[in-house]
Design an enzyme around this catalytic site. Structure first.
Site, PDB file in Angstrom:
ATOM      1  N   GLU A 495      17.268   9.930  10.975  1.00 40.78           N
ATOM      2  CA  GLU A 495      16.104   9.322  11.621  1.00 40.78           C
ATOM      3  C   GLU A 495      16.475   7.924  12.131  1.00 40.78           C
ATOM      4  O   GLU A 495      16.904   7.079  11.357  1.00 40.78           O
ATOM      5  CB  GLU A 495      14.950   9.242  10.620  1.00 40.78           C
ATOM      6  CG  GLU A 495      14.519  10.610  10.119  1.00 40.78           C
ATOM      7  CD  GLU A 495      13.854  10.567   8.752  1.00 40.78           C
ATOM      8  OE1 GLU A 495      13.456   9.475   8.320  1.00 40.78           O
ATOM      9  OE2 GLU A 495      13.746  11.636   8.110  1.00 40.78           O
ATOM     10  N   GLN A 548      17.210   7.611   5.593  1.00 34.41           N
ATOM     11  CA  GLN A 548      16.921   6.229   5.971  1.00 34.41           C
ATOM     12  C   GLN A 548      16.832   5.270   4.788  1.00 34.41           C
ATOM     13  O   GLN A 548      17.372   4.168   4.833  1.00 34.41           O
ATOM     14  CB  GLN A 548      15.632   6.188   6.790  1.00 34.41           C
ATOM     15  CG  GLN A 548      15.434   4.900   7.548  1.00 34.41           C
ATOM     16  CD  GLN A 548      14.380   5.041   8.633  1.00 34.41           C
ATOM     17  OE1 GLN A 548      13.193   4.862   8.381  1.00 34.41           O
ATOM     18  NE2 GLN A 548      14.813   5.370   9.846  1.00 34.41           N
ATOM     19  N   ASP A 551      14.776   6.061  -1.522  1.00 27.45           N
ATOM     20  CA  ASP A 551      13.675   6.827  -2.115  1.00 27.45           C
ATOM     21  C   ASP A 551      13.371   8.092  -1.317  1.00 27.45           C
ATOM     22  O   ASP A 551      12.792   9.039  -1.850  1.00 27.45           O
ATOM     23  CB  ASP A 551      12.420   5.960  -2.273  1.00 27.45           C
ATOM     24  CG  ASP A 551      12.178   5.019  -1.109  1.00 27.45           C
ATOM     25  OD1 ASP A 551      13.083   4.221  -0.793  1.00 27.45           O
ATOM     26  OD2 ASP A 551      11.094   5.070  -0.531  1.00 27.45           O
ATOM     27  N   TYR A 552      13.774   8.146  -0.035  1.00 25.92           N
ATOM     28  CA  TYR A 552      13.570   9.362   0.743  1.00 25.92           C
ATOM     29  C   TYR A 552      14.553  10.465   0.343  1.00 25.92           C
ATOM     30  O   TYR A 552      14.374  11.631   0.726  1.00 25.92           O
ATOM     31  CB  TYR A 552      13.714   9.077   2.233  1.00 25.92           C
ATOM     32  CG  TYR A 552      12.657   8.163   2.810  1.00 25.92           C
ATOM     33  CD1 TYR A 552      11.522   7.804   2.081  1.00 25.92           C
ATOM     34  CD2 TYR A 552      12.795   7.634   4.085  1.00 25.92           C
ATOM     35  CE1 TYR A 552      10.561   6.959   2.615  1.00 25.92           C
ATOM     36  CE2 TYR A 552      11.838   6.792   4.634  1.00 25.92           C
ATOM     37  CZ  TYR A 552      10.724   6.451   3.891  1.00 25.92           C
ATOM     38  OH  TYR A 552       9.783   5.609   4.426  1.00 25.92           O
ATOM     39  N   HIS A 593      10.277   1.188  -0.741  1.00 23.02           N
ATOM     40  CA  HIS A 593      11.504   0.836  -0.050  1.00 23.02           C
ATOM     41  C   HIS A 593      12.404  -0.047  -0.899  1.00 23.02           C
ATOM     42  O   HIS A 593      13.308  -0.676  -0.390  1.00 23.02           O
ATOM     43  CB  HIS A 593      11.198   0.131   1.281  1.00 23.02           C
ATOM     44  CG  HIS A 593      10.784   1.083   2.365  1.00 23.02           C
ATOM     45  ND1 HIS A 593      10.655   2.430   2.160  1.00 23.02           N
ATOM     46  CD2 HIS A 593      10.466   0.887   3.666  1.00 23.02           C
ATOM     47  CE1 HIS A 593      10.266   3.020   3.266  1.00 23.02           C
ATOM     48  NE2 HIS A 593      10.146   2.099   4.209  1.00 23.02           N
TER      49      HIS A 593
END
Length: 804
Positions: A495, A548, A551-552, A593
């Protein structure tokens, strides 16, 4: 292109009949395996069974359109397909059912996965690529429903890349991108999000992919009305149908018992995908599941009599049999003879495979019996050993567990005794464990000479005449530029990765330089970003999949954990996917984040390196190292490091940060402080402050969480300072507990400690937003100073009076 013969082109009627009867024989053979396999589970010889009965005929049709060089990413009922392409035999079926650990006898996983999980070998015995264009290829299956879908996307995308990028050496991997990736899935599993994410992504990318949906109208005991809107998956996927104005899918439907139409449909699908490079969905309807979902239950419990009668009438093998007779291909009597012959053949192979499985275990049993008999005659506890011997000798079909467990239990009765016979038993146990344990535990990571752990460190070189301080992002960017120039097979995607050069401009300008196929944007779909990477890596490319923020990674954790992390292990080194996952994390931006869920990550993705560089120069060195190796890795760059100044090395592209090696960034004598990533800078600030009160701390940068400190350098520091503190921004009991376990249990650091080992972590909650949120949620320089000072106060209260 070598394709399994179809029933239309250049074939005589006699050849046609022979081809049909050959197919029918495969279907009967596969069905007989399923039937006998269930019985073997019920008798206890096998632990569990999940079989391909009811799906035989459509899989024959699929096999006819499958070409050498093509790839399968499939469903655990595809045994007939694997038999039809010649990559799975009756011997393999039963060896897998019995969990034979001999890879030459059980090539699907050497007994590490239950039956129904298929693979072909992409590597030779040295871990080098075979010529994948000259063989039929199946990526290694996993059990989680729809988990095969993300990988399928990457397998298909590889053909698009090979077709359009001409400067890659594709000699072992592709014939001008003409390969099709074939996916299979059960109708109920299309309810999973991974299915829809993959469908959408493949439609966007327009890759040569064919998905077969085996539809028997049930998902275990649950009928389609609870799984699928309108109870029809192809009906609700109509919006993906391509037309003259819009790209999309070709969607085909066919009855699963209609042999001639199945063959025609699969040939049509293959032609569309191979020639037009577009995805195709084949909805195979009206299939059955004669034995129910698995050996764990009977479908008579949840299917009505009417449904069971319908399934009997529509059984695909029975329907094919009737069509063969009606078409005048052969007679009922001839088919009866064929069926009887196949049933006899399968029964004989089953018996021989079981005997082959038992043979080495019985040999060990015989050796142990002899050892125990000798021990009975000399031991003070001969009565108890004789009882073990008697029970063990009665086991007619022993397991390895029976053998080793009996031997180890026997040894307990010889405590305090000294005899040659006891020593022989002890050595025998050591020998058999050394031989046997690797059968179950090898190949978690690459065991080849090209593993990244073997690549030597190359330190950065700086021009002392010119400091040349630049933003950290420039170091990362220039290093990626050098990598893409050096490795034409390297691709990166994620992304915001392409046009803007990632959110921190670490890829600035690289899409313009190397093109949108090599540096590309994706949709917001983390699971299939990882899937793309796995599939591309399986086909010889060198992908870097960008997530990105750290945590994603949780969106993709199931694919990382169940698929990528286990690949070397579940194939016993016969497939590899050296995927690099690039992400960024630590310390900024609040709850989502700045999370550092390392404890969860490192315990769920064993089999993948987890690398945590403290700055961009170290990160660049890791990428350079990984590109020379064949291991998958997760690299976590410091989110707050892109704008921090670093000196530009004069040998940037040559730097190699070693895998599994710690670095002592400050020497000291009073206490060893262990940390990594962004927190290390705070530890260094605290260490300078501690010097002002007479505490000289040694600071160690872990750099690599998986693997951790392979040379055991940290314990040398602890032996010098006699004190240890681990500082980590994960939650209490997270990565700090893992590090402490490594130091105490593996490196035996406890013997050098004069003080209680300490961990200093973030609070148990997610970090709050802003500078104050960071300060009060995660370890600060003051927290570190005071925690270290308290340790020294306990040791020397007069030298270090209580602070507060």
């Amino acid at each position: 292109m070598d394709i399994i013969p179809d029933l239309k082109d250049n074939i005589t009627f006699e050849g046609f009949k022979a081809e049909v009867l050959k197919d029918y024989a495969i279907a009967v053979r596969s069905r007989e395996c399923s039937l006998l396999g269930r019985r073997e589970v019920l008798t206890g010889r096998a632990k569990f069974g999940i079989f391909g009965d009811g799906k035989e005929v459509p899989q024959l049709a699929m096999a006819k359109a499958f070409a050498k060089g093509d790839w399968r990413s499939g469903y655990y009922r595809d045994q007939t397909f694997m038999m039809a392409i010649g990559e799975f035999t009756v011997d393999h079926f039963f060896a897998g059912l019995y969990a034979n650990t001999d890879l030459s006898l059980e090539p699907m996983s050497a007994g590490r996965q239950m039956g129904g999980h298929f693979v072909t070998h992409s590597l030779d015995g040295n871990g080098h690529w075979k010529d994948l264009t000259k063989q039929y290829n199946s990526s290694a299956d996993i059990s989680p429903t729809a988990g095969q879908m993300p990988r399928l996307l990457g397998l298909a995308q590889a053909s698009k890349i090979y077709k359009n990028l001409k400067d890659i050496d594709a000699s072992k991997f592709s014939n001008n991108g003409n390969e099709v990736a074939w996916g299979t899935i059960g109708n109920a599993s299309t309810s999973e999000g991974l299915f829809f994410e993959t469908i959408n992504a493949a439609g966007v990318l327009q890759v040569p992919m064919i998905i077969s949906i085996w539809d028997d109208e049930y998902g275990i005991s649950v009928p389609a009305k609870y799984h699928t809107t309108k109870e029809n998956i192809s009906e609700i996927l109509k919006g993906y149908q391509r037309d003259n104005d819009n790209k999309g899918y070709e969607i085909l439907r066919v009855k699963g018992w209609d042999y001639p139409n199945l063959v025609e449909t699969y040939q049509e699908a293959a032609n569309i995908a191979r020639e037009e490079h577009v995805p195709v969905i084949i909805h195979v309807q009206e299939l059955t599941q004669p034995q129910g979902h698995s050996t764990s239950g009977s479908h008579e419990r949840y299917k009505s009599k009417e449904r069971l009668d319908w399934e009997t009438d529509h059984d695909c093998n029975s329907k094919m049999r009737a069509w063969i007779i009606e078409s005048g291909i052969t007679t009922n009597e001839s088919l009866l003879d064929l069926e009887r012959s196949i049933k006899k053949e399968v029964r004989e192979i089953k018996k021989n495979t079981w005997d082959t499985f038992l043979e080495p275990i019985r040999k060990d049993q015989k050796e142990l019996i002899a050892l125990l008999r000798n021990l009975v005659s000399v031991s003070n506890n001969s009565v108890f050993i004789a009882k073990l011997l008697k029970d063990f000798s009665k086991i007619h079909e022993p397991t390895r567990k029976d053998v080793v467990s009996t031997a180890r239990k026997t040894l307990r009765y010889t405590l305090g005794e000294t005899s040659d016979d006891k020593n022989k038993l002890s050595k025998w146990i050591d020998s058999i464990l050394k031989e046997t344990q690797p059968k179950f535990s090898s190949h978690l990571y690459s065991e080849t000479d090209t593993s990244a752990v073997h690549i030597k460190e190359v330190n950065p070189i700086y021009n002392d005449e010119e400091l040349n301080n630049v933003d950290g992002r420039i170091i990362i960017r220039d290093n990626f530029d050098a990598l893409f120039n050096r490795y034409p097979e390297a691709v990166i995607f994620g992304e915001d990765t392409g046009k803007i050069g990632d959110v921190n401009q670490g890829l600035e300008g690289l899409q313009d330089k190397y093109g949108a196929l090599r540096v590309s944007d994706t949709g917001i779909r983390e699971a299939t970003i990882i899937g793309q990477g796995i599939g591309l890596a399986l086909r010889g490319l060198r992908p870097i999949a960008e997530i990105q923020y750290l945590d994603y990674v949780l969106y993709a954790l199931q694919i990382l954990s169940d698929d990528l992390a286990t690949l070397q292990y579940r194939t016993k080194g016969m497939q590899k996917a050296p995927l690099i996952v690039r992400t960024r994390g630590h310390r900024l931006e609040g709850i989502w984040h700045s999370g550092s869920p390392m404890g969860g990550i490192i315990n769920l993705i064993r089999g993948i390196f987890v690398l945590v560089p403290r700055n961009m120069t170290k990160a660049a060195g890791f990428y350079n190292t990984l590109m020379e190796g064949d291991d998958p890795a997760l690299v976590v760059e410091c989110l707050n490091g892109y704008r921090l100044k670093e000196r530009m090395p004069s040998n940037l592209s040559e730097i190699r940060t070693p895998i599994g090696v710690v670095e002592t960034v400050k020497e000291g004598k009073d206490i060893t402080l262990v940390s990594y990533g962004s927190t290390l800078r705070i530890v260094m600030d605290a260490a300078k402050d501690l010097l002002s009160v007479g505490i000289d701390a040694e600071v160690i940068d872990i750099q690599s969480l998986l693997p951790f400190d392979i040379h055991h350098d940290t314990v040398l520091s602890i032996a010098k300072t006699n004190r240890l503190m681990i500082i980590d921004e994960d939650v209490p009991g997270g990565a700090s507990a893992y590090i402490l376990n490594e130091l105490l249990d593996v490196q035996k650091a406890y013997q050098y400690l004069d003080s209680e080992p300490k961990t200093l972590t973030a609070k148990a909650h997610r970090p709050a937003y802003g500078n104050d949120g960071d300060y009060f949620s995660k370890p600060s320089a003051e927290d570190i100073f005071e925690a270290v000072y308290e340790v020294m106060h306990e040791v020397h209260p007069s030298d270090f009076p209580k602070l507060r």
